[in-house]
Design an enzyme around this catalytic site. Structure first.
Site, PDB file in Angstrom:
ATOM      1  N   GLY A  26      -8.144  -7.615   4.991  1.00 19.29           N
ATOM      2  CA  GLY A  26      -8.818  -7.585   5.888  1.00 19.29           C
ATOM      3  C   GLY A  26      -8.292  -8.399   7.286  1.00 19.29           C
ATOM      4  CG  MET A  38      -2.552  -7.411   9.546  1.00 18.87           C
ATOM      5  SD  MET A  38      -0.885  -6.948   9.264  1.00 18.87           S
ATOM      6  CE  MET A  38      -1.068  -6.797   7.407  1.00 18.87           C
ATOM      7  CE1 TYR A  83       9.387 -39.325 -14.138  1.00 19.14           C
ATOM      8  CE2 TYR A  83      11.190 -39.752 -15.554  1.00 19.14           C
ATOM      9  CZ  TYR A  83      10.324 -40.307 -14.603  1.00 19.14           C
ATOM     10  OH  TYR A  83      10.564 -41.587 -14.144  1.00 19.14           O
ATOM     11  NE  ARG A  87      -6.581   3.485   5.010  1.00 17.68           N
ATOM     12  CZ  ARG A  87      -7.773   3.637   4.507  1.00 17.68           C
ATOM     13  NH1 ARG A  87      -8.482   2.358   4.516  1.00 17.68           N
ATOM     14  NH2 ARG A  87      -8.593   4.756   4.434  1.00 17.68           N
ATOM     15  NE  ARG A  99      -5.967  -4.491  -2.678  1.00 21.91           N
ATOM     16  CZ  ARG A  99      -6.493  -4.678  -1.485  1.00 21.91           C
ATOM     17  NH1 ARG A  99      -5.711  -4.667  -0.347  1.00 21.91           N
ATOM     18  NH2 ARG A  99      -7.677  -4.927  -1.317  1.00 21.91           N
ATOM     19  CG  HIS A 127     -13.773 -11.188   4.335  1.00 22.64           C
ATOM     20  ND1 HIS A 127     -14.136 -12.375   4.730  1.00 22.64           N
ATOM     21  CD2 HIS A 127     -12.293 -10.910   4.621  1.00 22.64           C
ATOM     22  CE1 HIS A 127     -12.811 -12.963   5.381  1.00 22.64           C
ATOM     23  NE2 HIS A 127     -12.043 -11.925   5.047  1.00 22.64           N
ATOM     24  CE  LYS A 131      -3.431  -0.116   2.761  1.00 23.70           C
ATOM     25  NZ  LYS A 131      -5.016   0.404   2.343  1.00 23.70           N
ATOM     26  CB  CYS A 183       6.802 -40.949  -8.950  1.00 27.06           C
ATOM     27  SG  CYS A 183       7.600 -41.944  -8.149  1.00 27.06           S
ATOM     28  CB  SER A 206      11.392 -42.812 -10.457  1.00 31.54           C
ATOM     29  OG  SER A 206      10.254 -41.830 -10.013  1.00 31.54           O
TER      30      SER A 206
HETATM   31  C1  PEP Z   1       7.161 -42.274  -2.822  1.00 30.52           C
HETATM   32  O1  PEP Z   1       7.518 -42.753  -1.612  1.00 30.52           O
HETATM   33  O2  PEP Z   1       7.308 -40.973  -3.062  1.00 30.52           O
HETATM   34  C2  PEP Z   1       6.059 -42.748  -3.654  1.00 30.52           C
HETATM   35  C3  PEP Z   1       5.936 -42.090  -4.743  1.00 30.52           C
HETATM   36  O3  PEP Z   1       5.809 -44.019  -3.616  1.00 30.52           O
HETATM   37  P1  PEP Z   1       4.369 -44.380  -2.469  1.00 30.52           P
HETATM   38  O4  PEP Z   1       3.798 -42.996  -2.152  1.00 30.52           O
HETATM   39  O5  PEP Z   1       3.587 -45.334  -3.180  1.00 30.52           O
HETATM   40  O6  PEP Z   1       5.026 -45.094  -1.277  1.00 30.52           O
END
Ligand code: PEP
Ligand code: MG
Length: 901
Positions: A104, A106, A877, A95, A362, A480, A25, A857, A790
């Site tokens: 809202g 603070m 990836y 303010r 803003r 709000h 602000k 993963c 992975s």
């Molecule tokens: C992990 O451990 O990150 C994974 C992908 O395997 P899970 O969640 O099935 O143990």
């Protein structure tokens, strides 16, 4: 040390890029001054004072007082008024203003400087006692609530503090006199009310309301700093990931009044529509009112212009029609601000006796759909570049486009209960709850709830967050509830005046209908319609949104990381491909054993008395598994598919109640005690660190054999059909290279056999999950054999911290609250610790095997901050759930732009 920055009269000591020091602000008030936009003069006390205050036992820096007085003198000389002056009194607002807006959360105190000395002078000057006493009763209410009660820690637990009491006095007074609107009260009546307020304050809080302007000023300043660590602000910071060390600035500014009569007004506006992204000036205003009246939603505000009127507001007078010149001036400022900031702005203005003043600008909060449309439109309007557009949309905002809408067929046949203002688009069904605490509690129990409130206040944010949708009886599009819901992309309807809530009975009356807590309702947030019962929702169809498609195309131009998905069914795989997945990064095979037609064979295998009978039970599963893989390979249309061999401890397949035990033992012709004994035998004290992952395949190699056979026979069959498949067989929870080699040998042996049986050379890789610290530390050795890694960062986080991924909920809130953790490490990767192991394993793995393919993963694969880290670390990836694929695509593009710039 400079603690105070002044602005006013076209000059300013600060500017827009000083947000860290001056807060959003303060920095923008300075910038507007420099742009020649009319802004009431004022000054900003820096965020460093806030930090100093908290680091020094709540004491201000020594020179702050002197610097403040000099800055106050500057306002006085610009306005030609004096603070505390009997004839020409200056009033100021105090303010908050953090680096990032926290709407809202603070405190604010307006009209500071009104005292028994200055009131007569102001009345004489304005000839408007009504206005002066109205301003005074507002000051008393705000000051008592914010400074005398909340900042002093006197707020009662039930939330019915002094503000509640004063409002009741006010309402009772109006009722006794038969008056409806606040504006119906005369000056004398407001003076009476102010006197009653002061008595109430003395008796409730045990202190007099201060009558010295400087006491009021410093009380206000300190209360704003204190509100930085108030419960609401803290809970908002946690949700929004705002660090506690940032602190807030405080802005002190000359008051201008929108409540000086019918030639005065106040309003809020967005330079473009924040709900749709349409390039139309959009806002609301109220005659003879102060800003809080618009946001509080007690009066229905008028639309700013003709172009944005809706069915509900078409009969109300727009500013464009009532004061065309002022509207043109405001419109000119709108253009100036948008062209200067090159982004949609959220502005506040006040008209005092026909003169326009800007109080704030803003960057405006917007929902996902609007964010995408504005970003793409602004590229087309040559305002911003493609890369700015990519960076401007928060990846999580895409979520909203991916969320369900009401099925029109089911909507056509439904009973509409009421209509309100469409504050947050999309559809949602849930059970009604009436308080924020109930919303949070029910949500914890796994219920889907809609939070219904008269109007929301920042005290409700935790419940608003827990609810799938928010519904209020009062309030406008800038209330709000609307602002918060829009920020989060939640379905929301506000200002639904047909709702009559009875909070004590937890029920709502809508015409002849009475709905109770727990009753289902459905909301169409796009059109503001509320229905009885649970209606069908249809999945989102982002492909029908051209701006979304355009933005994703631009993102893919800059993205370097590949995006895969975690999926174990052909349907999920197809959905993920529609969202742009480029392969499966994790197919968890254990889910495939729970289907009714195969769980019996699985249990038979677990109960087998010897190797031979175990093998024959496992082999019963082969045709099912093979079919699963054929389905997935076909769905993936020749994209790579990472299949993980069985991972969970076997007891997960054997949680049986007594009836199920009887049924199973009858079926398998076993004595009940055999089943019971095996169940006891499978019990582990610490199953997450027990007999699971590759430890299963090592103890029961026939499981690995069966799974490898199912995968590779599916490969052979599709290869025969001329379909190319790219399976990547993944060994879970490897901690030593010998574990990997043991399992790899089995897979390669089976591959050899199938290759000979089928006459085809099979295309496949064998690799491993890296989800144990020891695997990271010995990655160079493992990579001598593995063809890919992975990172299973769910288990890697669990084993690095030693926090159970299933039990962290018992202490995480405390850890976040005490700043021991800045975030949940299972949601966003701990780059300093777990991330260090990921970097090390990536570096060492590539050292021994330059062709090593590396991905992630764990859940972190769909988290934008973690994706940024993965790109920086050199992963190939990330893999995430289908609905996060678009989010990951955009986050990966942003990471590439950031790291390559
Ligand atoms: C992990 O451990 O990150 C994974 C992908 O395997 P899970 O969640 O099935 O143990
Ligand atoms: Mg795991």
């Amino acid at each position: 040390m400079k603690y105070v920055y002044t602005f006013g009269d076209g000059k300013a000591e600060g500017k827009a890029d000083m947000k860290n020091l001056l807060g959003g602000k303060g920095a923008n008030l300075a910038e507007m001054n420099l742009l020649g936009i009319p802004v009431p003069p004022g000054f900003t006390i820096t965020t460093e004072v806030c930090t100093h205050y908290y680091n020094n036992k709540l004491v201000f820096p020594e020179t702050l007082n002197d610097q403040t007085i000099i800055a106050l003198n500057n306002i006085e000389s610009i306005m030609k008024l004096g603070f505390g002056d009997r004839k020409n009194p200056l009033l100021v607002s105090v303010r908050s203003g953090a680096r990032q807006s926290m709407p809202g959360m603070m405190e604010t105190v307006l009209n500071i400087g009104l005292t028994s000395n200055t009131i007569p002078g102001l009345i004489e000057k304005t000839s408007n006692p009504r206005f002066v006493y109205d301003a005074y009763r507002r000051l008393i209410t705000m000051y008592a609530d914010v400074v005398m009660e909340k900042a002093s820690g006197l707020e009662p637990e039930d939330g019915h503090g002094i503000r509640h009491k004063l409002e009741k006095i006010f309402d009772d007074y109006k009722q006794n006199k038969g008056l409806i609107n606040d504006t119906d009260l005369s000056g004398d009546q407001l003076q009476d009310i102010a006197d009653s307020f002061k008595h109430e304050i003395k008796s409730t809080l045990g202190q007099e309301f201060p009558d010295d302007p400087y006491d009021q000023l410093w009380g206000g300043i300190e209360a704003v700093f204190k509100s930085w660590n108030g419960a609401r602000a803290k809970s908002y910071r946690q949700i929004e990931n705002i660090p506690g060390e940032w602190g807030t600035a405080v802005n002190i500014q000359a008051m201008v009044f929108g409540n000086m009569g019918d030639d005065s007004a106040t309003g809020v506006a967005f330079t473009r529509n924040p709900a749709t992204g349409d390039n139309k000036f959009y806002g609301e205003w109220l005659v003879n009112a102060q800003g809080e009246d618009v946001v509080a939603g007690l009066r229905t505000p008028n639309p700013l212009n003709e172009a944005t009127k809706t069915d509900d507001t078409k009969s109300l007078l727009s500013l464009e029609t009532s004061s065309p010149e002022l509207y043109q001036e405001l419109h000119g400022i709108r253009n100036k601000l948008e062209n200067h900031y090159l982004d949609m702005q959220d502005i506040e203005f006040t008209i005092q006796e026909g003169r326009l003043w800007m109080l704030q600008t803003r960057v405006g909060k917007r929902n996902g759909q609007a964010a995408i449309k504005m970003a793409v439109d602004m590229v087309k309007e040559n305002m911003i570049s493609k890369t700015t557009a990519i960076n401007r949309v928060k990846p999580e905002q895409l979520d909203e486009l991916l969320h369900p809408m009401l099925d029109p067929k089911s909507e056509d046949n439904a009973t509409i209960l009421a209509k309100g203002l469409p504050a947050g688009p999309g559809g949602a069904s849930g059970k009604l709850v009436f308080t924020a605490d109930d919303a949070e509690e029910w949500n914890k129990k796994g219920e889907q709830v809609i939070l219904l409130r008269e109007e929301t206040s920042p005290e409700d944010v935790h419940g608003m967050h827990a609810a799938v949708a928010i519904l209020t009886a009062k309030g406008g599009m800038t209330s709000h509830a609307a602002l918060v819901a829009r920020g989060w992309g939640k379905c929301c309807i506000v200002g639904c005046s047909d709702l009559h809530i009875d909070l004590t009975k937890k029920e709502v009356h809508i015409g002849d209908n009475i709905l109770k807590e727990g009753d289902w309702i459905t909301m169409n947030g796009t059109f503001g319609k509320i229905y009885k019962g649970q209606l069908d929702l249809i999945p989102a169809d982002p492909d029908s949104n051209n701006e979304y498609k355009q933005l994703m195309m631009w993102a893919d131009e800059y993205r370097e990381l590949r995006i895969r998905t975690n999926a174990e069914s052909p349907a999920d795989a197809k959905q993920a491909i529609k969202f742009g997945a480029e392969g499966i990064g994790l197919c968890r095979t254990e889910h495939m054993f729970f289907d009714e037609d195969r769980i019996l064979a699985m249990r038979k295998m677990i109960l087998a008395a010897d190797k031979e009978s175990r093998r024959s039970a496992v082999m019963e599963l082969l045709p099912y598994q093979k079919n699963d893989f054929i389905g997935i390979f076909r769905a993936m249309e020749e994209l790579p598919v990472t299949i993980r061999l069985l991972d969970p401890p076997l007891h997960e397949f054997m949680s049986l109640d007594d009836d199920q035990i009887t049924e199973l033992s009858d079926h398998l012709n076993l004595d009940k005690s055999v089943v019971q004994k095996r169940m006891v035998g499978l019990h582990e004290l610490n199953p997450m660190l027990g007999h699971r992952g590759c430890r299963l395949g090592i103890a029961y190699p026939e499981i690995t054999e069966m799974q490898a056979r199912a995968i590779l026979e599916a490969v052979a069959e599709l290869t025969k059909e001329g379909i190319n498949v790219f399976p990547e067989i993944m060994i879970p929870l490897v901690g030593t290279v010998s574990e990997f080699v043991h399992q790899e040998n089995i897979v390669r042996q089976i591959a050899e056999e199938i290759s000979q049986e089928s006459g085809f050379k099979l295309n496949y890789l064998v690799g491993t999950m890296i989800e144990l610290p020891r695997a990271c530390l010995t990655a160079d050795k493992i990579a001598e054999h593995a063809e890919f890694f992975s990172f299973g960062t769910n288990d890697l986080t669990q084993t690095t911290y030693g926090y159970s991924r299933d039990d962290i909920g018992s202490f995480l809130p405390e850890y976040l609250d005490k700043n021991i953790l800045s975030h949940d490490p299972f949601q966003s990767l701990d780059t300093n610790g777990v991330g260090k192991l990921v970097s090390l394993a990536t570096r060492d793995g590539k050292k021994t095997n330059n062709d090593l393919k590396i991905g992630i993963c764990g859940e972190h694969g769909g988290d934008p901050a973690s994706i940024h880290f993965c790109m920086k670390t050199g992963l190939d990836y990330v893999s995430c759930s289908p609905f996060r694929v678009p989010i990951a695509r955009l986050a990966a593009a942003q990471a590439a732009l950031n790291l390559n710039s």
